[in-house]
Motif scaffolding. Structure first.
Motif, PDB file in Angstrom:
ATOM      1  N   ALA A   2     -15.830  -4.362   1.208  1.00 28.53           N
ATOM      2  CA  ALA A   2     -15.923  -5.077   2.487  1.00 28.53           C
ATOM      3  C   ALA A   2     -14.846  -6.153   2.582  1.00 28.53           C
ATOM      4  CB  ALA A   2     -17.306  -5.694   2.637  1.00 28.53           C
ATOM      5  N   GLN A   3     -14.592  -6.852   1.490  1.00 27.76           N
ATOM      6  CA  GLN A   3     -13.550  -7.873   1.484  1.00 27.76           C
ATOM      7  C   GLN A   3     -12.172  -7.252   1.690  1.00 27.76           C
ATOM      8  OE1 GLN A   3     -14.096  -9.777  -2.297  1.00 27.76           O
ATOM      9  NE2 GLN A   3     -16.008 -10.803  -1.702  1.00 27.76           N
ATOM     10  N   LEU A   4     -11.925  -6.134   1.009  1.00 28.31           N
ATOM     11  CA  LEU A   4     -10.633  -5.467   1.165  1.00 28.31           C
ATOM     12  C   LEU A   4     -10.444  -4.947   2.590  1.00 28.31           C
ATOM     13  CD1 LEU A   4      -9.785  -3.317  -1.988  1.00 28.31           C
ATOM     14  CD2 LEU A   4      -8.720  -5.420  -1.206  1.00 28.31           C
ATOM     15  N   GLU A   5     -11.520  -4.459   3.183  1.00 26.20           N
ATOM     16  CA  GLU A   5     -11.444  -3.961   4.556  1.00 26.20           C
ATOM     17  C   GLU A   5     -11.017  -5.078   5.503  1.00 26.20           C
ATOM     18  OE1 GLU A   5     -14.294  -2.213   8.112  1.00 26.20           O
ATOM     19  OE2 GLU A   5     -15.143  -2.628   6.131  1.00 26.20           O
ATOM     20  N   ALA A   6     -11.647  -6.246   5.381  1.00 28.88           N
ATOM     21  CA  ALA A   6     -11.310  -7.372   6.253  1.00 28.88           C
ATOM     22  C   ALA A   6      -9.866  -7.816   6.050  1.00 28.88           C
ATOM     23  CB  ALA A   6     -12.263  -8.537   5.996  1.00 28.88           C
ATOM     24  N   LYS A   7      -9.446  -7.890   4.796  1.00 30.20           N
ATOM     25  CA  LYS A   7      -8.064  -8.288   4.511  1.00 30.20           C
ATOM     26  C   LYS A   7      -7.082  -7.255   5.046  1.00 30.20           C
ATOM     27  CE  LYS A   7      -4.968  -9.667   0.730  1.00 30.20           C
ATOM     28  NZ  LYS A   7      -3.862  -8.786   1.182  1.00 30.20           N
ATOM     29  N   GLY A   8      -7.430  -5.967   4.904  1.00 34.35           N
ATOM     30  CA  GLY A   8      -6.542  -4.913   5.376  1.00 34.35           C
ATOM     31  C   GLY A   8      -6.327  -4.961   6.872  1.00 34.35           C
ATOM     32  N   ILE A   9      -7.384  -5.268   7.633  1.00 27.28           N
ATOM     33  CA  ILE A   9      -7.266  -5.366   9.087  1.00 27.28           C
ATOM     34  C   ILE A   9      -6.341  -6.514   9.463  1.00 27.28           C
ATOM     35  CG2 ILE A   9      -8.534  -5.910  11.194  1.00 27.28           C
ATOM     36  CD1 ILE A   9     -10.915  -4.380   9.976  1.00 27.28           C
TER      37      ILE A   9
ATOM     38  N   PHE B 121      -5.383  13.685  -1.203  1.00 31.06           N
ATOM     39  CA  PHE B 121      -4.435  12.711  -0.669  1.00 31.06           C
ATOM     40  C   PHE B 121      -4.978  11.350  -1.056  1.00 31.06           C
ATOM     41  CE2 PHE B 121      -2.423   9.745   2.173  1.00 31.06           C
ATOM     42  CZ  PHE B 121      -1.119  10.218   2.236  1.00 31.06           C
ATOM     43  N   ALA B 122      -4.202  10.610  -1.850  1.00 26.36           N
ATOM     44  CA  ALA B 122      -4.644   9.320  -2.379  1.00 26.36           C
ATOM     45  C   ALA B 122      -4.012   8.185  -1.586  1.00 26.36           C
ATOM     46  CB  ALA B 122      -4.264   9.196  -3.851  1.00 26.36           C
ATOM     47  N   VAL B 123      -4.853   7.258  -1.154  1.00 27.72           N
ATOM     48  CA  VAL B 123      -4.379   6.014  -0.544  1.00 27.72           C
ATOM     49  C   VAL B 123      -4.622   4.909  -1.560  1.00 27.72           C
ATOM     50  CG1 VAL B 123      -4.663   4.371   1.334  1.00 27.72           C
ATOM     51  CG2 VAL B 123      -4.916   6.818   1.777  1.00 27.72           C
ATOM     52  N   MET B 124      -3.538   4.242  -1.967  1.00 32.08           N
ATOM     53  CA  MET B 124      -3.647   3.228  -3.016  1.00 32.08           C
ATOM     54  C   MET B 124      -3.370   1.842  -2.453  1.00 32.08           C
ATOM     55  SD  MET B 124      -2.022   5.102  -6.365  1.00 32.08           S
ATOM     56  CE  MET B 124      -2.721   3.829  -7.421  1.00 32.08           C
ATOM     57  N   LEU B 125      -4.242   0.902  -2.832  1.00 34.45           N
ATOM     58  CA  LEU B 125      -4.129  -0.472  -2.375  1.00 34.45           C
ATOM     59  C   LEU B 125      -4.054  -1.413  -3.571  1.00 34.45           C
ATOM     60  CD1 LEU B 125      -6.733  -0.820   0.530  1.00 34.45           C
ATOM     61  CD2 LEU B 125      -4.277  -1.138   0.706  1.00 34.45           C
ATOM     62  N   PRO B 126      -3.039  -2.264  -3.629  1.00 31.04           N
ATOM     63  CA  PRO B 126      -3.027  -3.289  -4.676  1.00 31.04           C
ATOM     64  C   PRO B 126      -3.906  -4.467  -4.259  1.00 31.04           C
ATOM     65  CG  PRO B 126      -1.030  -3.432  -3.367  1.00 31.04           C
ATOM     66  CD  PRO B 126      -1.815  -2.276  -2.812  1.00 31.04           C
ATOM     67  N   PHE B 127      -4.522  -5.129  -5.214  1.00 27.90           N
ATOM     68  CA  PHE B 127      -5.288  -6.346  -4.937  1.00 27.90           C
ATOM     69  C   PHE B 127      -5.137  -7.262  -6.142  1.00 27.90           C
ATOM     70  CE2 PHE B 127      -8.180  -3.422  -7.029  1.00 27.90           C
ATOM     71  CZ  PHE B 127      -8.826  -4.219  -7.959  1.00 27.90           C
TER      72      PHE B 127
ATOM     73  N   PRO C  99       0.842  -1.200   0.000  1.00 24.92           N
ATOM     74  CA  PRO C  99       0.000   0.000   0.000  1.00 24.92           C
ATOM     75  C   PRO C  99       0.874   1.245   0.000  1.00 24.92           C
ATOM     76  CG  PRO C  99       0.091  -0.929   2.198  1.00 24.92           C
ATOM     77  CD  PRO C  99       0.806  -1.907   1.293  1.00 24.92           C
ATOM     78  N   MET C 100       0.361   2.328  -0.549  1.00 26.55           N
ATOM     79  CA  MET C 100       1.141   3.554  -0.619  1.00 26.55           C
ATOM     80  C   MET C 100       0.184   4.739  -0.669  1.00 26.55           C
ATOM     81  SD  MET C 100       4.068   4.877  -0.498  1.00 26.55           S
ATOM     82  CE  MET C 100       5.325   6.000  -1.088  1.00 26.55           C
ATOM     83  N   GLY C 101       0.668   5.892  -0.275  1.00 22.53           N
ATOM     84  CA  GLY C 101      -0.135   7.110  -0.319  1.00 22.53           C
ATOM     85  C   GLY C 101       0.663   8.246  -0.916  1.00 22.53           C
ATOM     86  N   ALA C 102      -0.043   9.259  -1.373  1.00 21.36           N
ATOM     87  CA  ALA C 102       0.639  10.418  -1.959  1.00 21.36           C
ATOM     88  C   ALA C 102      -0.335  11.573  -2.093  1.00 21.36           C
ATOM     89  CB  ALA C 102       1.220  10.082  -3.330  1.00 21.36           C
ATOM     90  N   TYR C 103       0.189  12.775  -1.974  1.00 23.68           N
ATOM     91  CA  TYR C 103      -0.568  13.951  -2.378  1.00 23.68           C
ATOM     92  C   TYR C 103      -0.547  13.993  -3.898  1.00 23.68           C
ATOM     93  CZ  TYR C 103      -0.287  15.634   2.448  1.00 23.68           C
ATOM     94  OH  TYR C 103      -0.401  15.747   3.806  1.00 23.68           O
ATOM     95  N   VAL C 104      -1.695  14.298  -4.499  1.00 19.43           N
ATOM     96  CA  VAL C 104      -1.793  14.331  -5.953  1.00 19.43           C
ATOM     97  C   VAL C 104      -2.625  15.540  -6.372  1.00 19.43           C
ATOM     98  CG1 VAL C 104      -2.562  13.135  -8.041  1.00 19.43           C
ATOM     99  CG2 VAL C 104      -1.629  11.814  -6.127  1.00 19.43           C
TER     100      VAL C 104
ATOM    101  N   LEU D 208      -2.665   0.649   6.248  1.00 18.23           N
ATOM    102  CA  LEU D 208      -3.757  -0.323   6.267  1.00 18.23           C
ATOM    103  C   LEU D 208      -4.821   0.070   7.287  1.00 18.23           C
ATOM    104  CD1 LEU D 208      -1.596  -3.544   5.933  1.00 18.23           C
ATOM    105  CD2 LEU D 208      -3.187  -2.646   4.220  1.00 18.23           C
ATOM    106  N   LEU D 209      -4.381   0.616   8.431  1.00 16.95           N
ATOM    107  CA  LEU D 209      -5.353   1.083   9.414  1.00 16.95           C
ATOM    108  C   LEU D 209      -6.160   2.242   8.850  1.00 16.95           C
ATOM    109  CD1 LEU D 209      -6.542   1.079  12.283  1.00 16.95           C
ATOM    110  CD2 LEU D 209      -4.759   2.716  12.895  1.00 16.95           C
ATOM    111  N   GLY D 210      -5.465   3.176   8.163  1.00 20.88           N
ATOM    112  CA  GLY D 210      -6.184   4.286   7.544  1.00 20.88           C
ATOM    113  C   GLY D 210      -7.213   3.779   6.551  1.00 20.88           C
TER     114      GLY D 210
END
Length: 413
Positions: free
Chosen positions: A311-318, A99-105, A81-86, A278-280
């Motif tokens: 919902a699936q990504l949220e559970a996996k992220g936790i 502010f972008a939070v990016m998640l690979p799946f 996961p990564m974040g950046a101002y864009v 991931l918490l964010g």
């Protein structure tokens, strides 16, 4: 009232959107847009027919440095996961800052963007404009742009750009909560504090390494002084050789401890940063999911499918965040033990230094140069001891905080 996308608006002004609004988009592995939410469509000014199937760079603004995208892609293509101002560009030529939070799946990438509101965001917007101007005027390539961004992170005390952006995310979430009058999130605050402690720990470790490197010249000076005070192979020469041999061993251990891609400090900081991202996400994704409930159905977006996916990504992220915290705890324990070992090795150097001081006293008036050299050792040793104590205090504090956080998460589960 001015329409939300005015085709005659070419002055490049900021496109407004509310602090509580979240952008959402999902792409395939090539960065082609496959889904999004209404806020993304509205602010970008494009119709769904123009967005779906288009590359995400459709909304890229030239004021966002190329290095930002290089850093983002390097992280998410490795599964992190990564974040950046864009700074993005709307269809009408206007711009909007996120502010972008990016998640690979498995199958692509997801991006959730919020409206930046912290003091850091204003400074980063200014920095972006400066870097982008240099890219155009000087022909900076993406790697040169990345170097400037990483230097900024290091100047703020962060060992990696990932840790710096984790810090930025914690600031943005906290400021967003404050302005929206929401309760303070204790877990986010705790991780933000740990990230700041890691930045301080990195500063102390780099300072410690610099002190040891500077220390390497002192035994050479001692040997030069000894050559004027005693025959070859005399006691001062022997002391200087013993000191140099012992300090080189400690210095090499410190290098493995502090520098290099796999050093303990960087690994622990990266795991804390990963957990914070991931918490964010675990806070933002449910809010994003609730936002889909209010959207009207349209033929281009399967809203229910996107909600199930979130919902699936949220559970996996936790689950991934808990694993990152546990890994960071293990690294913190190793760091504490390493600090104790180096402190014990310093006692050996202290013994050699005391022998040098005794020999200096024995020579009396003839040892003025030697006395000044021993004084240098005293100064370096005091600085090194102080930094080691600070490192041990910080690393033990981070370890205890991590263990407390993991226990809280386990109890909540």
């Amino acid at each position: 009232m001015k329409p939300e996308t005015d085709p005659n608006d070419r002055f490049g002004g900021e496109v407004p959107f509310a602090l509580h609004e979240l952008f959402y988009s999902r792409t395939d592995p090539r960065g082609v847009i496959r889904a999004g939410n209404e806020i993304f469509r509205r602010v970008s000014g494009y119709d769904w027919s123009e967005l779906i199937g288009a590359p995400h760079k459709l909304v890229r603004h030239p004021d966002t440095p190329k290095g930002v995208f290089r850093l983002l892609w390097d992280a998410i293509q490795k599964g992190h996961p990564m974040g950046a101002y864009v700074k993005n560009r709307a269809k009408n030529g206007g711009w909007y800052w996120v502010f972008a939070v990016m998640l690979p799946f498995d199958g692509g990438y997801l991006s959730v963007r919020l409206k930046p509101s912290s003091a850091l965001s204003g400074r980063m917007l200014k920095l972006y404009s400066e870097i982008a101007a240099r890219e155009r005027a000087e022909g900076l390539d993406p790697e040169q742009s990345v170097a400037i961004l990483r230097n900024r992170a290091e100047a703020d005390g962060y060992g990696s750009y990932t840790a710096f952006m984790a810090h930025a995310l914690s600031l943005e979430l906290a400021e967003r909560d404050r302005q929206l009058r929401r309760p303070d999130d204790a877990r986010t605050r705790m991780l933000g504090e740990m990230n700041e402690a890691m930045a301080e720990l990195t500063k102390e470790q780099m300072g410690l390494l610099r002190s040891f490197e500077a220390l390497q010249s002192v035994p050479n000076n001692m040997r030069i002084v000894a050559s004027r005070l005693e025959p070859s192979g005399g006691p001062v020469s022997a002391i200087s050789e013993n000191y140099k041999a012992s300090s080189v061993v400690i210095s090499e251990r410190l290098r493995q401890f502090v520098v290099g891609r796999d050093n303990l400090c960087a690994q622990m900081a990266w795991q804390v940063a990963r957990a914070l991202f991931l918490l964010g996400c675990s806070r933002i994704l449910p809010e994003m999911n609730r936002g889909f409930r209010a959207e009207e159905a349209n033929a281009q977006i399967d809203l229910e499918g996107e909600r199930r996916f979130l919902a699936q990504l949220e559970a996996k992220g936790i689950a991934d965040a808990r694993a990152a915290m546990q890994s960071a705890t293990d690294f913190a324990a190793q760091m504490t033990q390493q600090s104790r070992d180096i402190r014990r090795q310093m006692l050996g150097l202290d013994t050699i230094r005391v022998l040098g001081r005794v020999e200096c006293g024995r020579m009396r008036d003839a040892s003025e140069g030697l006395s000044a050299t021993i004084d240098q050792l005293d100064t370096f040793h005091d600085d090194i001891k102080s930094r080691l104590e600070s490192i041990m205090r910080l690393s033990e504090g981070v370890e205890h905080s991590l263990m407390r956080y993991v226990r809280l998460e386990q109890a909540a589960a």
